[in-house]
Design a protein around this motif. Structure first.
Motif, PDB file in Angstrom:
ATOM      1  N   ARG A   1       0.773  -1.220   0.062  1.00  0.00           N
ATOM      2  CA  ARG A   1      -0.045  -0.036   0.126  1.00  0.00           C
ATOM      3  C   ARG A   1       0.911   1.194  -0.025  1.00  0.00           C
ATOM      4  O   ARG A   1       1.863   1.320   0.678  1.00  0.00           O
ATOM      5  CB  ARG A   1      -0.645  -0.031   1.122  1.00  0.00           C
ATOM      6  N   SER A   2       0.268   2.183  -0.684  1.00  0.00           N
ATOM      7  CA  SER A   2       1.145   3.475  -0.750  1.00  0.00           C
ATOM      8  C   SER A   2       1.255   4.224   0.380  1.00  0.00           C
ATOM      9  O   SER A   2       2.489   4.597   0.791  1.00  0.00           O
ATOM     10  CB  SER A   2       0.620   4.464  -1.915  1.00  0.00           C
ATOM     11  N   ASP A   3       0.247   4.009   1.434  1.00  0.00           N
ATOM     12  CA  ASP A   3       0.122   4.690   2.630  1.00  0.00           C
ATOM     13  C   ASP A   3       1.489   4.192   3.548  1.00  0.00           C
ATOM     14  O   ASP A   3       1.944   4.920   4.430  1.00  0.00           O
ATOM     15  CB  ASP A   3      -0.991   4.785   3.382  1.00  0.00           C
ATOM     16  N   VAL A   4       1.857   2.975   3.561  1.00  0.00           N
ATOM     17  CA  VAL A   4       2.647   2.251   4.224  1.00  0.00           C
ATOM     18  C   VAL A   4       4.247   3.077   3.806  1.00  0.00           C
ATOM     19  O   VAL A   4       4.980   3.428   4.597  1.00  0.00           O
ATOM     20  CB  VAL A   4       3.134   0.805   3.875  1.00  0.00           C
ATOM     21  N   ARG A   5       4.460   3.140   2.361  1.00  0.00           N
ATOM     22  CA  ARG A   5       5.686   3.734   1.965  1.00  0.00           C
ATOM     23  C   ARG A   5       5.621   5.318   2.410  1.00  0.00           C
ATOM     24  O   ARG A   5       6.755   5.864   3.073  1.00  0.00           O
ATOM     25  CB  ARG A   5       5.661   3.755   0.505  1.00  0.00           C
TER      26      ARG A   5
ATOM     27  N   HIS B   1      10.700  -1.682  12.713  1.00  0.00           N
ATOM     28  CA  HIS B   1      12.088  -2.142  12.369  1.00  0.00           C
ATOM     29  C   HIS B   1      11.860  -3.034  10.894  1.00  0.00           C
ATOM     30  O   HIS B   1      12.614  -2.868  10.081  1.00  0.00           O
ATOM     31  CB  HIS B   1      13.111  -2.622  13.329  1.00  0.00           C
ATOM     32  N   ARG B   2      11.144  -4.052  11.259  1.00  0.00           N
ATOM     33  CA  ARG B   2      10.768  -4.963  10.162  1.00  0.00           C
ATOM     34  C   ARG B   2      10.263  -4.283   8.941  1.00  0.00           C
ATOM     35  O   ARG B   2      10.687  -4.660   7.764  1.00  0.00           O
ATOM     36  CB  ARG B   2      10.014  -6.209  10.709  1.00  0.00           C
ATOM     37  N   VAL B   3       9.240  -3.568   9.456  1.00  0.00           N
ATOM     38  CA  VAL B   3       8.503  -2.816   8.071  1.00  0.00           C
ATOM     39  C   VAL B   3       9.357  -1.994   7.448  1.00  0.00           C
ATOM     40  O   VAL B   3       9.585  -1.924   6.118  1.00  0.00           O
ATOM     41  CB  VAL B   3       7.379  -2.056   8.559  1.00  0.00           C
ATOM     42  N   PHE B   4      10.243  -1.276   8.362  1.00  0.00           N
ATOM     43  CA  PHE B   4      11.285  -0.335   7.622  1.00  0.00           C
ATOM     44  C   PHE B   4      12.371  -1.086   6.733  1.00  0.00           C
ATOM     45  O   PHE B   4      12.554  -0.691   5.607  1.00  0.00           O
ATOM     46  CB  PHE B   4      12.133   0.406   8.660  1.00  0.00           C
ATOM     47  N   ARG B   5      12.730  -2.343   7.265  1.00  0.00           N
ATOM     48  CA  ARG B   5      13.821  -2.920   6.243  1.00  0.00           C
ATOM     49  C   ARG B   5      12.956  -3.475   5.020  1.00  0.00           C
ATOM     50  O   ARG B   5      13.552  -3.442   4.019  1.00  0.00           O
ATOM     51  CB  ARG B   5      14.118  -4.274   7.309  1.00  0.00           C
ATOM     52  N   ILE B   6      11.822  -4.023   5.212  1.00  0.00           N
ATOM     53  CA  ILE B   6      11.027  -4.445   4.153  1.00  0.00           C
ATOM     54  C   ILE B   6      10.726  -3.287   3.014  1.00  0.00           C
ATOM     55  O   ILE B   6      10.865  -3.594   1.753  1.00  0.00           O
ATOM     56  CB  ILE B   6       9.719  -5.175   4.322  1.00  0.00           C
ATOM     57  N   VAL B   7      10.650  -2.368   3.457  1.00  0.00           N
ATOM     58  CA  VAL B   7      10.127  -0.994   2.698  1.00  0.00           C
ATOM     59  C   VAL B   7      11.507  -0.712   1.955  1.00  0.00           C
ATOM     60  O   VAL B   7      11.382  -0.190   0.699  1.00  0.00           O
ATOM     61  CB  VAL B   7       9.510  -0.028   3.083  1.00  0.00           C
ATOM     62  N   THR B   8      12.445  -0.468   2.848  1.00  0.00           N
ATOM     63  CA  THR B   8      13.615   0.369   2.263  1.00  0.00           C
ATOM     64  C   THR B   8      14.722  -0.659   1.946  1.00  0.00           C
ATOM     65  O   THR B   8      15.725  -0.072   1.043  1.00  0.00           O
ATOM     66  CB  THR B   8      14.318   1.088   3.311  1.00  0.00           C
ATOM     67  N   GLY B   9      14.832  -1.873   2.184  1.00  0.00           N
ATOM     68  CA  GLY B   9      15.847  -2.793   1.630  1.00  0.00           C
ATOM     69  C   GLY B   9      17.129  -2.681   2.724  1.00  0.00           C
ATOM     70  O   GLY B   9      17.990  -3.551   2.233  1.00  0.00           O
TER      71      GLY B   9
ATOM     72  N   GLY C   1      10.568  -2.192  -1.162  1.00  0.00           N
ATOM     73  CA  GLY C   1       9.863  -3.026  -0.718  1.00  0.00           C
ATOM     74  C   GLY C   1       8.733  -3.480  -1.908  1.00  0.00           C
ATOM     75  O   GLY C   1       8.152  -2.979  -2.613  1.00  0.00           O
ATOM     76  N   GLY C   2       8.894  -4.979  -2.319  1.00  0.00           N
ATOM     77  CA  GLY C   2       8.418  -5.610  -3.414  1.00  0.00           C
ATOM     78  C   GLY C   2       7.028  -6.090  -2.895  1.00  0.00           C
ATOM     79  O   GLY C   2       6.388  -5.671  -1.742  1.00  0.00           O
ATOM     80  N   GLU C   3       6.603  -7.087  -3.654  1.00  0.00           N
ATOM     81  CA  GLU C   3       5.253  -7.767  -3.425  1.00  0.00           C
ATOM     82  C   GLU C   3       5.522  -8.849  -2.201  1.00  0.00           C
ATOM     83  O   GLU C   3       6.669  -9.129  -1.943  1.00  0.00           O
ATOM     84  CB  GLU C   3       4.548  -8.263  -4.659  1.00  0.00           C
TER      85      GLU C   3
ATOM     86  N   TYR D   1       4.512 -10.433   6.566  1.00  0.00           N
ATOM     87  CA  TYR D   1       4.621  -9.230   6.718  1.00  0.00           C
ATOM     88  C   TYR D   1       4.044  -8.372   5.373  1.00  0.00           C
ATOM     89  O   TYR D   1       3.358  -7.514   5.377  1.00  0.00           O
ATOM     90  CB  TYR D   1       5.922  -8.400   7.189  1.00  0.00           C
ATOM     91  N   ARG D   2       4.809  -8.678   4.264  1.00  0.00           N
ATOM     92  CA  ARG D   2       4.497  -8.162   3.090  1.00  0.00           C
ATOM     93  C   ARG D   2       2.987  -8.583   2.557  1.00  0.00           C
ATOM     94  O   ARG D   2       2.336  -7.318   1.925  1.00  0.00           O
ATOM     95  CB  ARG D   2       5.431  -8.675   1.799  1.00  0.00           C
ATOM     96  N   MET D   3       2.544  -9.550   3.074  1.00  0.00           N
ATOM     97  CA  MET D   3       1.042  -9.861   2.627  1.00  0.00           C
ATOM     98  C   MET D   3       0.163  -8.921   3.328  1.00  0.00           C
ATOM     99  O   MET D   3      -0.788  -8.194   2.855  1.00  0.00           O
ATOM    100  CB  MET D   3       0.822 -11.181   3.140  1.00  0.00           C
ATOM    101  N   ILE D   4       0.713  -8.766   4.788  1.00  0.00           N
ATOM    102  CA  ILE D   4      -0.223  -7.827   5.425  1.00  0.00           C
ATOM    103  C   ILE D   4      -0.104  -6.384   4.788  1.00  0.00           C
ATOM    104  O   ILE D   4      -1.334  -5.494   5.052  1.00  0.00           O
ATOM    105  CB  ILE D   4       0.149  -7.893   6.979  1.00  0.00           C
ATOM    106  N   LEU D   5       0.886  -5.899   4.664  1.00  0.00           N
ATOM    107  CA  LEU D   5       1.336  -4.660   4.277  1.00  0.00           C
ATOM    108  C   LEU D   5       0.562  -4.341   2.945  1.00  0.00           C
ATOM    109  O   LEU D   5       0.312  -3.109   2.447  1.00  0.00           O
ATOM    110  CB  LEU D   5       2.484  -4.298   4.202  1.00  0.00           C
TER     111      LEU D   5
END
Length: 298
Positions: free
Chosen positions: A2-6, A44-52, A129-131, A246-250
């Protein structure tokens, strides 16, 4: 995703960049999580998934960006640049610079156009962050009631927590009274802002076998709804499975991460089961969001 997550992670990145440009102290976990409007258990996990990259890696890079920016000003010495970047010595700064660029500070100063591009690159955080990736074979919404465990809190990087589980089992006099092996991740398994994730290593005991040995404590595992999936195989591959969940939830509009730790139920005793067959049930805490139609019907 979702764009709001980014957008929310970008707010945390902006805070991180601003603080690293103006102050020596990086923002705390509470400040970063608050800026992104995520629970500190998941930020922290969401940050890593989104930013790599992890927060620790991003902070190290932004710190280096601050030092390289100082190198653009000829009146600043390399030692000045090192201290501005938060390094204890010019040698440690030079080593980090060499690792990132393959060049020394003097070489970069002699190539100002390369130095300027380097500063820009180091100061920029990519939104990667990918799919969700391959779907898991079995994933479902599950609920459980709160329960008690005897556990030891550690800051070891996962999966280097096996020794803590073993020590706790020894302190309990063995695993005869253990009904479940439980872990709780208070942070990203890959490391938090300071590279030391908080993780609880615990056992659920039979009623009447709840003696708490020295160095351990009784903890309550919060219940509620979770997205549950089973990981089969090495514990070293488990963080990747967690990321898929996490990616599925996001990526979904009907689920958000709840303000509770992720819970791991290690179904098999690793001392008795082949690594390739180890089963781990991952429980990521969630809240369900009603759709507009569901809200109207109420």
């Amino acid at each position: 995703m979702r764009s709001d997550v980014r957008d929310r992670i970008e707010r945390a990145v902006d805070l991180m960049s601003t603080r690293m440009a103006d102050e020596d102290a990086p923002p705390s976990l509470d400040e970063l999580a608050g800026a992104a409007a995520f629970s500190k258990f998941h930020f922290h996990r969401v940050f890593r998934i989104v930013t790599g990259e992890t927060c620790a890696q991003a902070l190290a890079r932004l710190r280096l960006a601050r030092g390289t920016n100082a190198l653009q000003r000829r009146e600043r010495s390399v030692t000045d640049a090192a201290f501005l970047a938060g390094y204890g010595s010019s040698q440690s700064f030079a080593k980090a610079l060499k690792m990132q660029t393959g060049k020394t500070a003097s070489e970069l100063r002699n190539e100002p156009h390369i130095l300027a591009r380097l500063v820009e690159r180091l100061a920029h955080v990519e939104m990667a962050g990918g799919e969700a990736g391959p779907r898991l074979l079995a994933i479902e919404i599950a609920r459980f009631d709160p329960f008690e465990i005897v556990a030891v809190r550690t800051e070891a990087l996962y999966p280097d927590v096996a020794g803590t589980f073993s020590a706790l089992a020894s302190a309990l006099g063995g695993t005869q009274g253990v009904t479940a092996i439980i872990g709780r991740a208070h942070d990203d398994l890959e490391g938090g802002v300071d590279g030391r994730p908080v993780f609880d290593c615990g056992f659920r005991l039979r009623a009447g076998d709840a003696a708490v040995p020295a160095g351990a404590e009784a903890m309550t595992v919060a219940g509620g709804e979770h997205l549950r999936a089973r990981h089969i195989g090495s514990y070293r591959a488990l963080p990747g499975t967690v990321d898929i969940i996490y990616r599925m939830i996001l990526g979904r509009s009907d689920l958000i991460l709840a303000d509770r730790p992720t819970v791991f139920h290690y179904v098999d005793d690793p001392g008795e089961t082949a690594e390739a067959s180890l089963r781990t049930d991952i429980h990521v805490p969630i809240c369900r969001i009603a759709s507009p139609k569901e809200k109207e019907s109420k």
